[in-house]
Scaffold this active site. Structure first.
Site, mmCIF file in Angstrom:
data_model
loop_
_atom_site.group_PDB
_atom_site.id
_atom_site.type_symbol
_atom_site.label_atom_id
_atom_site.label_comp_id
_atom_site.label_asym_id
_atom_site.label_seq_id
_atom_site.Cartn_x
_atom_site.Cartn_y
_atom_site.Cartn_z
ATOM 1 N N SER A 58 -21.079 10.448 -117.151
ATOM 2 C CA SER A 58 -21.330 11.348 -116.031
ATOM 3 C C SER A 58 -21.608 12.735 -116.589
ATOM 4 O O SER A 58 -21.028 13.115 -117.608
ATOM 5 C CB SER A 58 -20.101 11.401 -115.115
ATOM 6 O OG SER A 58 -20.245 12.442 -114.177
ATOM 7 N N ARG A 59 -22.476 13.474 -115.897
ATOM 8 C CA ARG A 59 -22.753 14.830 -116.361
ATOM 9 C C ARG A 59 -21.618 15.770 -115.985
ATOM 10 O O ARG A 59 -21.474 16.838 -116.544
ATOM 11 C CB ARG A 59 -24.078 15.323 -115.755
ATOM 12 C CG ARG A 59 -25.271 14.516 -116.219
ATOM 13 C CD ARG A 59 -26.478 14.771 -115.356
ATOM 14 N NE ARG A 59 -26.191 14.466 -113.951
ATOM 15 C CZ ARG A 59 -27.097 14.503 -112.985
ATOM 16 N NH1 ARG A 59 -28.334 14.839 -113.272
ATOM 17 N NH2 ARG A 59 -26.762 14.221 -111.748
ATOM 18 N N ILE A 62 -18.733 5.813 -105.285
ATOM 19 C CA ILE A 62 -18.521 4.357 -105.302
ATOM 20 C C ILE A 62 -17.903 3.891 -106.617
ATOM 21 O O ILE A 62 -17.134 2.928 -106.638
ATOM 22 C CB ILE A 62 -19.831 3.580 -104.967
ATOM 23 C CG1 ILE A 62 -19.511 2.154 -104.539
ATOM 24 C CG2 ILE A 62 -20.815 3.595 -106.125
ATOM 25 C CD1 ILE A 62 -18.642 2.040 -103.314
ATOM 26 N N ASP A 71 -30.037 3.476 -96.568
ATOM 27 C CA ASP A 71 -29.017 3.216 -97.598
ATOM 28 C C ASP A 71 -27.914 2.319 -97.022
ATOM 29 O O ASP A 71 -27.618 1.276 -97.600
ATOM 30 C CB ASP A 71 -28.452 4.531 -98.157
ATOM 31 C CG ASP A 71 -27.381 4.275 -99.192
ATOM 32 O OD1 ASP A 71 -27.692 4.191 -100.384
ATOM 33 O OD2 ASP A 71 -26.201 4.122 -98.800
ATOM 34 N N LYS A 77 -26.438 -1.203 -105.056
ATOM 35 C CA LYS A 77 -27.519 -1.248 -104.089
ATOM 36 C C LYS A 77 -27.812 0.171 -103.622
ATOM 37 O O LYS A 77 -26.917 1.018 -103.730
ATOM 38 C CB LYS A 77 -27.178 -2.148 -102.895
ATOM 39 C CG LYS A 77 -25.817 -1.895 -102.255
ATOM 40 C CD LYS A 77 -25.476 -0.545 -101.656
ATOM 41 C CE LYS A 77 -26.367 -0.061 -100.544
ATOM 42 N NZ LYS A 77 -25.789 1.192 -99.905
#
Ligand code: NAP
Length: 309
Positions: free
Chosen positions: A35-36, A13, A167, A89
């Site tokens: 971010s990893r 997203i 979700d 969300k």
């Protein structure tokens, strides 16, 4: 001056919506990513929020695009650093965590914005206006989509706190809780869980009004639909109006006649709303959709279904 924003969690997203919408919005300047695994060419990237904070880059706000299970700790860390916080969300895995997040933002005098992207649609606004003051006699939500298409290789979504079919289902409930003129409550639910997963793949829910008066209100969530996807909400009122929101809330029909087809610009509208909240210093975080999902888990009857592979 543009708000300096960092995007945390460079997954689907963030790449599909947040980064493009930030890039075309003059009120924001992307200054970092976290971010990893992923990296961005245009701005510095860090492997953790702690590394971003320690890095000394000036940041006004962060957009948390990570899964809900890690949001409260991340939001607190960001608020401690003095950042305003926008969250994807579902906001958190539980109502308790969301209330704690809202309280923490207030205590830190920072803005918390829980986005509920499906609410950002002009046809949804029009539906809300048409339903104002009316008594609802029927509501039928059908939200059926293909989990493989929307959540490829996302294992977190099948783990506790990952919400499963809720979700996407919470998107429908975020519209319902926006447009309904009266609050609704879960009466009962059946929750279908694959034998090899921890979260539901389908759910059938019955709702009730607060006074227990008769109403035919239901939701059907299913993640096994291939081909055309169905995101529909049908509502009837006691004075004879029938309202039909189709295609995720972008098409509105009243009494069988299409009256609006709104462009899909949910995230553009989110990034128009955020600066308004930042200017006013106002937290905007409705708990209602999450409360309904939690109530489904509280009242739902589990049904074990075939393994999902
Ligand atoms: P995703 O593709 O799995 O991306 C999640 C990101 O968060 C990844 O960049 C991952 O990056 C990071 N992450 C995952 N677990 C983490 C952890 N334990 N700690 C820190 N970072 C972690 O998921 P997504 O589809 O983008 O969904 C993210 C959120 O957006 C969800 O709440 C979802 O409901 C919402 N959303 C998704 C869609 C959609 O179409 N997929 C649409 C609207 C809203 P690293 O592993 O590299 O750190």
């Amino acid at each position: 001056m543009a708000y300096r924003i960092a995007v945390i969690g460079l997954g689907k997203i963030a790449m599909d919506q947040h980064l493009p919408c930030i890039a075309k919005n003059k009120d924001f300047q992307l200054v970092a990513g976290v971010s990893r695994n992923a990296k961005l060419d245009s701005v510095p990237c860090f492997e953790s929020l702690a590394a971003l904070i320690a890095g000394g880059i000036a940041v006004d706000a962060v957009a948390l695009c990570t899964p809900p299970s890690v949001r409260l700790a991340m939001a607190r860390q960001a608020l401690d650093a003095g950042y305003h916080v926008l969250i994807e969300k579902p906001p958190t895995p539980t109502v308790g965590e969301m209330v704690a997040m809202i309280d923490y933002a207030r205590a830190k005098k920072r803005v918390l914005y829980a986005t509920w992207h499906s609410r950002y649609n002009k046809a949804v606004d029009e539906a809300k206006a048409r339903l104002a003051g009316k008594h609802i006699t029927k509501m039928k939500v059908i939200w059926r989509e293909d989990v493989r298409r929307w959540h490829p290789n996302q294992e977190w979504i099948w783990e506790p706190g990952g919400f499963g079919v809720f979700d996407p289902g919470i998107n429908a409930l975020s519209i319902v809780t926006k447009i309904m003129p009266e609050p609704i409550f879960v009466e009962r639910a059946v929750i279908e869980v694959p034998s090899n997963k921890a979260t539901p793949i389908a759910a059938q829910i019955k709702f009730k009004h607060a006074d227990g008066g008769s109403a035919n209100m239901s939701a059907d969530f299913d993640w096994r639909q291939t081909g055309e996807q169905t995101w529909e909400i049908e509502i009837a009122t006691a004075d004879g109006m029938s309202l039909f929101l189709k295609r995720g809330g972008s098409i509105l029909e009243i009494n069988g006649k299409q009256i609006m087809e709104a462009p899909l610009e949910e995230y553009e509208l989110i990034y128009e709303h955020f600066p308004e909240l930042l200017k006013r210093g106002e937290t905007f975080a409705d708990v209602a959709p999450l409360q309904l999902v939690c109530d489904c888990f509280m009242l739902g009857r589990p049904a074990l279904v075939e393994a999902f592979v």
